[in-house]
Design an enzyme around this catalytic site. Structure first.
Site, PDB file in Angstrom:
ATOM      1  N   LYS A  37      55.031  54.589  37.694  1.00 10.96           N
ATOM      2  CA  LYS A  37      54.303  54.413  36.433  1.00 10.96           C
ATOM      3  C   LYS A  37      52.944  55.112  36.457  1.00 10.96           C
ATOM      4  O   LYS A  37      52.592  55.859  35.540  1.00 10.96           O
ATOM      5  CB  LYS A  37      54.107  52.921  36.149  1.00 10.96           C
ATOM      6  CG  LYS A  37      53.118  52.612  35.017  1.00 10.96           C
ATOM      7  CD  LYS A  37      52.883  51.119  34.907  1.00 10.96           C
ATOM      8  CE  LYS A  37      51.891  50.795  33.809  1.00 10.96           C
ATOM      9  NZ  LYS A  37      50.485  51.015  34.203  1.00 10.96           N
ATOM     10  N   ASN A  38      52.168  54.879  37.515  1.00  8.51           N
ATOM     11  CA  ASN A  38      50.815  55.421  37.548  1.00  8.51           C
ATOM     12  C   ASN A  38      50.804  56.937  37.664  1.00  8.51           C
ATOM     13  O   ASN A  38      49.869  57.591  37.195  1.00  8.51           O
ATOM     14  CB  ASN A  38      50.030  54.784  38.696  1.00  8.51           C
ATOM     15  CG  ASN A  38      49.731  53.307  38.443  1.00  8.51           C
ATOM     16  OD1 ASN A  38      49.738  52.861  37.299  1.00  8.51           O
ATOM     17  ND2 ASN A  38      49.494  52.559  39.496  1.00  8.51           N
ATOM     18  N   ARG A  65      46.051  51.890  28.542  1.00  4.49           N
ATOM     19  CA  ARG A  65      44.946  52.388  29.350  1.00  4.49           C
ATOM     20  C   ARG A  65      45.093  53.882  29.655  1.00  4.49           C
ATOM     21  O   ARG A  65      44.110  54.627  29.672  1.00  4.49           O
ATOM     22  CB  ARG A  65      44.925  51.588  30.657  1.00  4.49           C
ATOM     23  CG  ARG A  65      43.848  52.011  31.648  1.00  4.49           C
ATOM     24  CD  ARG A  65      42.513  51.474  31.254  1.00  4.49           C
ATOM     25  NE  ARG A  65      41.456  51.935  32.147  1.00  4.49           N
ATOM     26  CZ  ARG A  65      40.179  51.707  31.959  1.00  4.49           C
ATOM     27  NH1 ARG A  65      39.781  51.025  30.905  1.00  4.49           N
ATOM     28  NH2 ARG A  65      39.269  52.143  32.789  1.00  4.49           N
ATOM     29  N   ASP A  68      45.670  46.022  30.955  1.00  8.53           N
ATOM     30  CA  ASP A  68      45.657  44.672  31.502  1.00  8.53           C
ATOM     31  C   ASP A  68      44.304  43.996  31.332  1.00  8.53           C
ATOM     32  O   ASP A  68      43.260  44.643  31.405  1.00  8.53           O
ATOM     33  CB  ASP A  68      45.985  44.709  33.001  1.00  8.53           C
ATOM     34  CG  ASP A  68      47.445  45.026  33.255  1.00  8.53           C
ATOM     35  OD1 ASP A  68      48.281  44.628  32.437  1.00  8.53           O
ATOM     36  OD2 ASP A  68      47.745  45.668  34.280  1.00  8.53           O
ATOM     37  N   ASP A  78      47.186  46.850  43.292  1.00  6.96           N
ATOM     38  CA  ASP A  78      48.307  46.422  42.451  1.00  6.96           C
ATOM     39  C   ASP A  78      49.305  45.545  43.194  1.00  6.96           C
ATOM     40  O   ASP A  78      50.157  44.909  42.558  1.00  6.96           O
ATOM     41  CB  ASP A  78      49.037  47.641  41.881  1.00  6.96           C
ATOM     42  CG  ASP A  78      48.292  48.272  40.716  1.00  6.96           C
ATOM     43  OD1 ASP A  78      47.368  47.633  40.205  1.00  6.96           O
ATOM     44  OD2 ASP A  78      48.633  49.400  40.326  1.00  6.96           O
ATOM     45  N   MET A 131      38.377  44.816  43.537  1.00 10.41           N
ATOM     46  CA  MET A 131      38.151  45.705  42.401  1.00 10.41           C
ATOM     47  C   MET A 131      38.039  45.000  41.059  1.00 10.41           C
ATOM     48  O   MET A 131      37.228  45.380  40.217  1.00 10.41           O
ATOM     49  CB  MET A 131      39.266  46.754  42.336  1.00 10.41           C
ATOM     50  CG  MET A 131      39.189  47.771  43.458  1.00 10.41           C
ATOM     51  SD  MET A 131      40.438  49.057  43.317  1.00 10.41           S
ATOM     52  CE  MET A 131      39.904  49.883  41.821  1.00 10.41           C
TER      53      MET A 131
END
Length: 436
Positions: A22-23, A97, A121, A320, A342
């Site tokens: 996904k990223n 995002r 998110d 994640d 984070m």
């Protein structure tokens, strides 16, 4: 709002293949804006966030053709730049995002890039400063409408420069790299993110004609070129999904094979799960997880102190997967401190796990201590709501291990990052039903 109904307590068995990353997809799809030539992308995950970005690119005028499942062609040879200042774009751009990463390519190729404040998110503050400071360093002029929460950068010409990033932001680095490849002269980016996804982007851009060196390190040197051409690109498997399936196997005492994982791109992920006592075997390019019928024991540090697992920029452990680590620890032997550095809201889902019977002390917004049950007390079924993608799948794993029938609401959050997750889990024996 959709709901999952899950009957927990069943062992799973079989093999599962991770989706495309996904990223990585969010970066790679934005990069097609850098060239008027045809770009073919393989292993694109069929998930909500990626599909939203594809829809946004189509409205921007990119010609998109689906060749088969996961494979698309993109051609940005006749864009409708007026869309960027339309009310429709101000709504579409807020939907995810990843939309922020269209700014760099558009600025580099067309001299302007706009974006509304992007969504994503609700896990805490996610600053955009790194993105825009990098583009300003390249010569862009920045403007911001506070009333509309609308950002813009414009430049007649981008000029290469040296910059030290305040944070090693993955999306920020990607945006700056995509702008710098068409800038005049040399750009040096120090404290650059070096995640495999960013490496994939740089390798793709180099195949398109860019001149990027230092790929895989935290210092990227980019010699600008005038134009880029087309290419063919295949995405990596999703390391977050791979970690999710490792955790699922351990929690449900299941024997699972995770296929085609691209081991060399997993970094410390297998070893972090091994520190929780989970057996992670390499079989070619597959991961084999045997059934942990006797449980799994958390290691201590060499001096005997409690194990701490925390996130860090690559090659450190990805944030994640901390939600998965936390859930898996609830049934381990021993204790672990999970430190989420984070994002200050990412651990707030633990109250759902405490309701299920987990022993967790939330020390502060960033730290939680988990005391494992060693399966002497199973989690109890309950009704939950998914707050974000990673917490949502963590709660799903908890529900699959729990005794009784659980429901998870707001599963649209899970669908944002996991492709057909209910179908794929049923294929390995999970009792899960989607209720719309």
């Amino acid at each position: 709002m959709g709901t999952f109904k899950i009957e927990g307590g069943h062992q799973l068995k079989g093999s599962i293949q991770p989706q495309g990353a996904k990223n990585e997809a969010l970066q790679i799809l934005c990069a097609v804006l850098l060239t008027p030539e045809l770009v073919t992308i393989n292993n694109i995950p069929d998930i909500v966030d990626v599909n939203k970005l594809i829809s946004l690119l189509r409205k921007l005028g990119v010609k998109i053709e689906k060749l088969k499942h996961g494979t698309y062609t993109f051609q940005a040879d006749n864009l409708n730049l007026d869309y960027l200042e339309s009310d429709e774009f101000k709504i579409d751009g807020r939907g995810l995002r990843g939309s922020i990463m269209i700014v760099g390519p558009l600025l580099a190729r067309f001299g302007k890039g706009y974006i509304p404040k992007p969504g994503g998110d609700k896990i805490g503050r996610r600053r955009l400063d790194t993105h825009f400071e990098g583009l300003i360093n390249l010569g862009a002029k920045f403007r911001y409408s506070k009333e509309e929460q609308f950002y813009g950068v414009e430049a007649d010409k981008l000029i290469g420069t040296y910059m030290l990033l305040e944070e090693a932001s993955v999306t920020g680095t990607a945006n700056i790299v995509m702008a710098a490849v068409l800038a005049e002269g040399k750009t040096t980016i120090y404290n650059a993110a070096c995640e495999p996804y960013l490496q994939q982007l740089c390798k793709m851009l180099n195949r398109m004609g860019a001149r990027i060196s230092g790929v895989g390190s935290n210092m990227l040197i980019i010699d600008g070129v005038e134009t880029l051409g087309g290419t063919d690109h295949t995405m990596l498997p999703d390391m977050i999904e791979i970690g999710s399936w490792i955790g699922l196997a351990a929690m449900t005492k299941s024997e699972l094979t995770i296929t085609n994982v691209s081991w060399n791109d997993l970094g410390v992920i297998p070893n972090v799960f091994r520190k929780l006592g989970i057996t992670v075997e390499r079989q070619g390019d597959n991961i084999f997880i045997p059934a942990h019928t006797n449980g799994y024991e958390i290691q201590s540090f060499i001096d005997g102190s409690i194990l701490t697992i925390s996130d860090a920029p690559w090659p450190g452990f990805t944030p994640d997967l901390l939600s998965i680590i936390l859930v898996v620890a609830t049934q381990a032997r021993g204790s672990v401190l999970v430190h989420q550095k984070m994002f200050e809201s990412r651990l707030f889902f633990v109250d759902k796990l405490i309701d299920m019977g987990a022993k967790i002390i939330l020390c502060d917004p960033h730290r939680a201590t988990v005391i494992g049950h060693d399966y002497k007390s199973t989690l109890k079924a309950t009704t939950m709501t998914s707050p974000d993608i990673r917490a949502g799948v963590s709660l799903l794993i908890a529900a699959l291990s729990a005794k009784g029938t659980s429901t998870i609401q707001n599963i649209e959050q899970i669908d944002r990052g996991y492709e057909r997750i209910d179908e794929r889990l049923r294929a390995i024996g999970a009792k899960i039903e989607r209720i719309d």
